[in-house]
Design a protein around this motif. Structure first.
Motif, PDB file in Angstrom:
ATOM      1  N   LEU A  92      -8.695  -2.034  -3.415  1.00 44.98           N
ATOM      2  CA  LEU A  92      -7.419  -1.623  -3.573  1.00 44.98           C
ATOM      3  C   LEU A  92      -6.523  -2.222  -4.653  1.00 44.98           C
ATOM      4  O   LEU A  92      -5.534  -1.763  -4.925  1.00 44.98           O
ATOM      5  N   ASN A  93      -7.334  -3.091  -5.511  1.00 41.31           N
ATOM      6  CA  ASN A  93      -6.547  -3.554  -6.466  1.00 41.31           C
ATOM      7  C   ASN A  93      -7.801  -3.636  -7.728  1.00 41.31           C
ATOM      8  O   ASN A  93      -9.034  -3.689  -7.291  1.00 41.31           O
ATOM      9  N   GLU A  94      -7.192  -4.023  -8.865  1.00 39.20           N
ATOM     10  CA  GLU A  94      -8.178  -3.997  -9.902  1.00 39.20           C
ATOM     11  C   GLU A  94      -9.083  -5.240  -9.968  1.00 39.20           C
ATOM     12  O   GLU A  94     -10.281  -5.251 -10.579  1.00 39.20           O
ATOM     13  N   LYS A  95      -8.570  -6.335  -9.614  1.00 39.09           N
ATOM     14  CA  LYS A  95      -9.473  -7.418  -9.249  1.00 39.09           C
ATOM     15  C   LYS A  95     -10.402  -7.602  -8.287  1.00 39.09           C
ATOM     16  O   LYS A  95     -11.188  -8.333  -8.449  1.00 39.09           O
ATOM     17  N   GLY A  96     -10.233  -6.629  -7.359  1.00 35.91           N
ATOM     18  CA  GLY A  96     -11.280  -6.777  -6.331  1.00 35.91           C
ATOM     19  C   GLY A  96     -11.124  -7.494  -5.257  1.00 35.91           C
ATOM     20  O   GLY A  96     -11.817  -7.774  -4.529  1.00 35.91           O
ATOM     21  N   THR A  97      -9.745  -8.322  -5.170  1.00 33.19           N
ATOM     22  CA  THR A  97      -9.597  -9.112  -4.122  1.00 33.19           C
ATOM     23  C   THR A  97      -9.304  -8.434  -2.962  1.00 33.19           C
ATOM     24  O   THR A  97      -9.084  -9.166  -1.951  1.00 33.19           O
ATOM     25  N   ARG A  98      -8.665  -7.154  -2.691  1.00 29.68           N
ATOM     26  CA  ARG A  98      -8.129  -6.427  -1.721  1.00 29.68           C
ATOM     27  C   ARG A  98      -9.105  -5.113  -1.549  1.00 29.68           C
ATOM     28  O   ARG A  98      -9.290  -4.504  -2.560  1.00 29.68           O
ATOM     29  N   THR A  99      -9.677  -5.209  -0.387  1.00 37.35           N
ATOM     30  CA  THR A  99     -10.425  -3.906   0.318  1.00 37.35           C
ATOM     31  C   THR A  99     -10.152  -3.562   1.668  1.00 37.35           C
ATOM     32  O   THR A  99      -9.519  -4.123   2.265  1.00 37.35           O
ATOM     33  N   ILE A 100     -10.439  -2.450   1.719  1.00 39.34           N
ATOM     34  CA  ILE A 100     -10.290  -1.827   3.121  1.00 39.34           C
ATOM     35  C   ILE A 100     -11.266  -0.897   3.392  1.00 39.34           C
ATOM     36  O   ILE A 100     -11.963  -0.410   2.538  1.00 39.34           O
ATOM     37  N   GLU A 101     -11.723  -1.021   4.751  1.00 40.71           N
ATOM     38  CA  GLU A 101     -12.654  -0.194   5.276  1.00 40.71           C
ATOM     39  C   GLU A 101     -12.165   1.373   5.611  1.00 40.71           C
ATOM     40  O   GLU A 101     -11.260   1.583   6.488  1.00 40.71           O
ATOM     41  N   VAL A 154      -3.322   9.076 -10.958  1.00 40.85           N
ATOM     42  CA  VAL A 154      -2.668   8.845  -9.653  1.00 40.85           C
ATOM     43  C   VAL A 154      -1.779   7.679  -9.965  1.00 40.85           C
ATOM     44  O   VAL A 154      -2.264   6.580 -10.061  1.00 40.85           O
ATOM     45  N   THR A 155      -0.559   7.768  -9.419  1.00 41.52           N
ATOM     46  CA  THR A 155       0.526   6.889  -9.607  1.00 41.52           C
ATOM     47  C   THR A 155       1.153   6.598  -8.039  1.00 41.52           C
ATOM     48  O   THR A 155       0.921   7.236  -7.341  1.00 41.52           O
ATOM     49  N   ASP A 190      -0.670  -2.463   4.155  1.00 41.69           N
ATOM     50  CA  ASP A 190      -0.056  -3.321   3.080  1.00 41.69           C
ATOM     51  C   ASP A 190      -0.270  -3.205   1.808  1.00 41.69           C
ATOM     52  O   ASP A 190       0.680  -3.307   0.855  1.00 41.69           O
ATOM     53  N   SER A 191      -1.662  -3.343   1.598  1.00 43.72           N
ATOM     54  CA  SER A 191      -2.101  -3.440   0.285  1.00 43.72           C
ATOM     55  C   SER A 191      -2.447  -2.003  -0.645  1.00 43.72           C
ATOM     56  O   SER A 191      -2.845  -1.924  -1.702  1.00 43.72           O
ATOM     57  N   MET A 192      -2.144  -0.828   0.092  1.00 46.61           N
ATOM     58  CA  MET A 192      -2.603   0.361  -0.446  1.00 46.61           C
ATOM     59  C   MET A 192      -1.433   0.600  -1.804  1.00 46.61           C
ATOM     60  O   MET A 192      -0.339   0.609  -1.371  1.00 46.61           O
ATOM     61  N   LYS A 193      -1.908   0.737  -2.842  1.00 43.68           N
ATOM     62  CA  LYS A 193      -1.224   1.025  -3.897  1.00 43.68           C
ATOM     63  C   LYS A 193      -1.901   2.405  -4.726  1.00 43.68           C
ATOM     64  O   LYS A 193      -2.939   2.954  -4.158  1.00 43.68           O
ATOM     65  N   ALA A 194      -1.521   2.761  -5.907  1.00 45.35           N
ATOM     66  CA  ALA A 194      -2.254   3.801  -6.437  1.00 45.35           C
ATOM     67  C   ALA A 194      -3.521   3.626  -6.564  1.00 45.35           C
ATOM     68  O   ALA A 194      -4.326   4.549  -6.854  1.00 45.35           O
ATOM     69  N   PHE A 195      -3.892   2.599  -7.119  1.00 44.75           N
ATOM     70  CA  PHE A 195      -5.451   2.136  -7.531  1.00 44.75           C
ATOM     71  C   PHE A 195      -6.220   2.411  -6.489  1.00 44.75           C
ATOM     72  O   PHE A 195      -7.134   3.165  -6.403  1.00 44.75           O
ATOM     73  N   GLY A 196      -5.778   2.138  -5.113  1.00 42.50           N
ATOM     74  CA  GLY A 196      -6.492   2.208  -4.070  1.00 42.50           C
ATOM     75  C   GLY A 196      -6.684   3.829  -3.526  1.00 42.50           C
ATOM     76  O   GLY A 196      -7.658   4.154  -3.076  1.00 42.50           O
ATOM     77  N   ASP A 225       3.486   8.001  -2.822  1.00 44.55           N
ATOM     78  CA  ASP A 225       4.764   8.534  -2.068  1.00 44.55           C
ATOM     79  C   ASP A 225       4.726   9.885  -1.739  1.00 44.55           C
ATOM     80  O   ASP A 225       5.076  10.037  -0.623  1.00 44.55           O
ATOM     81  N   LYS A 226       4.171  10.798  -2.646  1.00 46.13           N
ATOM     82  CA  LYS A 226       4.079  12.274  -2.229  1.00 46.13           C
ATOM     83  C   LYS A 226       3.370  12.392  -0.853  1.00 46.13           C
ATOM     84  O   LYS A 226       3.473  13.304  -0.137  1.00 46.13           O
ATOM     85  N   LEU A 227       1.852  11.643  -1.047  1.00 43.82           N
ATOM     86  CA  LEU A 227       0.891  11.840   0.224  1.00 43.82           C
ATOM     87  C   LEU A 227       1.687  11.269   1.452  1.00 43.82           C
ATOM     88  O   LEU A 227       1.395  12.066   2.357  1.00 43.82           O
ATOM     89  N   ARG A 228       2.309  10.134   1.332  1.00 44.97           N
ATOM     90  CA  ARG A 228       3.341   9.622   2.418  1.00 44.97           C
ATOM     91  C   ARG A 228       4.074  10.726   3.083  1.00 44.97           C
ATOM     92  O   ARG A 228       4.100  10.735   4.354  1.00 44.97           O
TER      93      ARG A 228
END
Length: 104
Positions: free
Chosen positions: A6-15, A40-41, A77-83, A46-49
């Motif tokens: 979910l982020n570039e550092k790889g500290t957040r993931t989701i199944e 993907v921004t 909570d951690s879902m952003k454009a990268f995710g 926001d459009k998807l949501r």
């Protein structure tokens, strides 16, 4: 189960479950989502949501699968454009592998 970063550092993931991917396919959630630039921004997220919120509001049948996708993935909570970009890539890979499977 699939895991995406979910982020570039790889500290957040989701199944991501198979059911989540099937829901995305069922409702064609990624169709016409990303504009011609291909980026993907946060605006795309926001459009998807908003699209999903509209689908749920106008659903006449049970939309438990869509609600589960929202709770587990889209509104995480951690879902952003990268995710979201990684989710789209996973979906495309999943769809390609599904098409390559022999039918019985």
């Amino acid at each position: 189960m699939y895991t995406i970063q979910l982020n570039e550092k790889g500290t957040r993931t989701i199944e991501i479950s198979e059911e989540n991917l099937q829901t995305i396919e069922k409702y064609l959630l990624f169709r016409d989502l990303v504009d011609s630039t291909g980026y993907v921004t946060e605006a795309v997220l926001d459009k998807l949501r908003l699209n999903i919120r509209s689908l749920i509001a106008h659903q006449t049948e049970n939309s438990k699968d869509l609600l589960d996708l929202c709770i587990d993935v889209i509104y995480h909570d951690s879902m952003k454009a990268f995710g979201l970009k990684n989710l789209i890539l996973l979906y495309l890979d999943w769809k390609q592998n599904k098409a390559a499977e022999p039918t019985e």
